[in-house]
Design a protein around this motif. Structure first.
Motif, short mmCIF file in Angstrom:
data_model
loop_
_atom_site.label_atom_id
_atom_site.label_comp_id
_atom_site.label_asym_id
_atom_site.label_seq_id
_atom_site.Cartn_x
_atom_site.Cartn_y
_atom_site.Cartn_z
N HIS A 1 0.83 -1.20 0.00
CA HIS A 1 0.00 0.00 0.00
C HIS A 1 0.87 1.26 0.00
O HIS A 1 0.65 2.19 -0.79
CB HIS A 1 -0.91 -0.02 1.23
N ALA B 1 -1.75 -4.37 -2.36
CA ALA B 1 -2.12 -3.12 -1.70
C ALA B 1 -3.63 -3.02 -1.50
O ALA B 1 -4.09 -2.45 -0.50
CB ALA B 1 -1.62 -1.93 -2.51
N ARG B 2 -4.40 -3.55 -2.42
CA ARG B 2 -5.86 -3.48 -2.30
C ARG B 2 -6.38 -4.30 -1.12
O ARG B 2 -7.52 -4.10 -0.67
CB ARG B 2 -6.52 -3.97 -3.60
N ASP C 1 -4.94 -4.24 1.86
CA ASP C 1 -4.55 -3.59 3.11
C ASP C 1 -5.77 -2.97 3.77
O ASP C 1 -6.50 -2.19 3.15
CB ASP C 1 -3.49 -2.52 2.84
#
Length: 249
Positions: A76, A222-223, A225
């Motif tokens: 992220h 990251a999505r 997180d």
């Protein structure tokens, strides 16, 4: 910084300032032990201050060895700071220099296509294929803690670097120790000319292709997180807080 440090900082501008400084942050546990503190306190004492206008990237086998939630948080922060300038902060996690070189070599395809036609390993590709963006050679490496070895750290990237060992542990490494290191770098390496190796178009294409695949994978992580910043801080401050939380994970 203190007033004295602000006044002293221009001293380093007498000569060339190193563009790429690598740090082996050694001695945190010994610092804590010498003061009768838990090891974690030594790492906390060695934490960096606020890092602004800086892109954050991780090198090493962090996707294979770190806890899943920490992978998501790192990804992220990497995505959010990807285009930050002018500074870049590279954190080596689960990293060895030999593993980095092997990662570069493993990136080469077994079979060639039109883009990769006649592609062969070169010094440039071995140096760059393990990184998400082009990384300049290390100008100066500083190791704290008194150990006089590189411990398999960035061996390829530091081949022409000025290497500076200090006996103080990382929490004890002060502004004045950094000034001293820079001045010695200027004496021993500041006049050295960097060699620019010619780069072939297919080498750029190769790096673009493998890096795009890695960034896609990092975006996917990251999505996942679940961490969210609160308050009304500006985005740079939020990212700095995110880095601090990673360091304390």
């Amino acid at each position: 910084m203190s007033v004295l440090e602000i006044l002293a900082a221009p001293m380093t501008q007498i000569g060339k300032i190193p563009d790429h400084v690598a740090l082996i942050l050694d001695g945190n546990r010994r610092y804590a032990k010498s003061r009768g503190l838990p090891a974690l306190k030594g790492h906390q004492a060695g934490d960096a201050g606020t890092i602004m206008d800086t892109s954050f990237q991780v090198i090493g086998n962090w996707e294979g060895l770190l806890p899943v939630k920490l992978q998501h948080r790192m990804a992220h922060l990497m995505i959010k700071t990807r285009h930050f300038k002018p500074y870049r902060f590279n954190m080596a996690v689960a990293y060895t220099g030999r593993q980095g070189i092997l990662q570069s070599l493993n990136a080469f395809p077994d079979s060639k296509d039109e883009i990769m036609d006649n592609l062969r390993p070169s010094e440039y590709l071995i140096a760059q294929a393990q990184h998400l963006v082009d990384m300049s050679p290390v100008d100066m490496l500083i190791r704290t803690g008194g150990n006089l070895r590189l411990s398999d750290f960035m061996m390829w990237e530091t081949s022409q670097a000025y290497i500076h060992f200090v006996p103080e542990t990382w929490p004890e490494f002060s502004f004045w120790k950094l000034v001293h290191a820079i001045l010695l770098y200027q004496v021993y390496r500041g006049s050295a000319e960097k060699v620019n190796t010619p780069v072939e178009p297919n080498e750029h294409n190769f790096l673009d292709e493998i890096r795009n695949l890695r960034w896609t994978r990092i975006e996917h992580l990251a999505r996942k997180d679940t961490y969210h910043d609160g308050g009304n801080l500006d985005f740079s401050s939020k990212c700095a807080q995110g880095l601090e939380k990673i360091l304390h994970f």
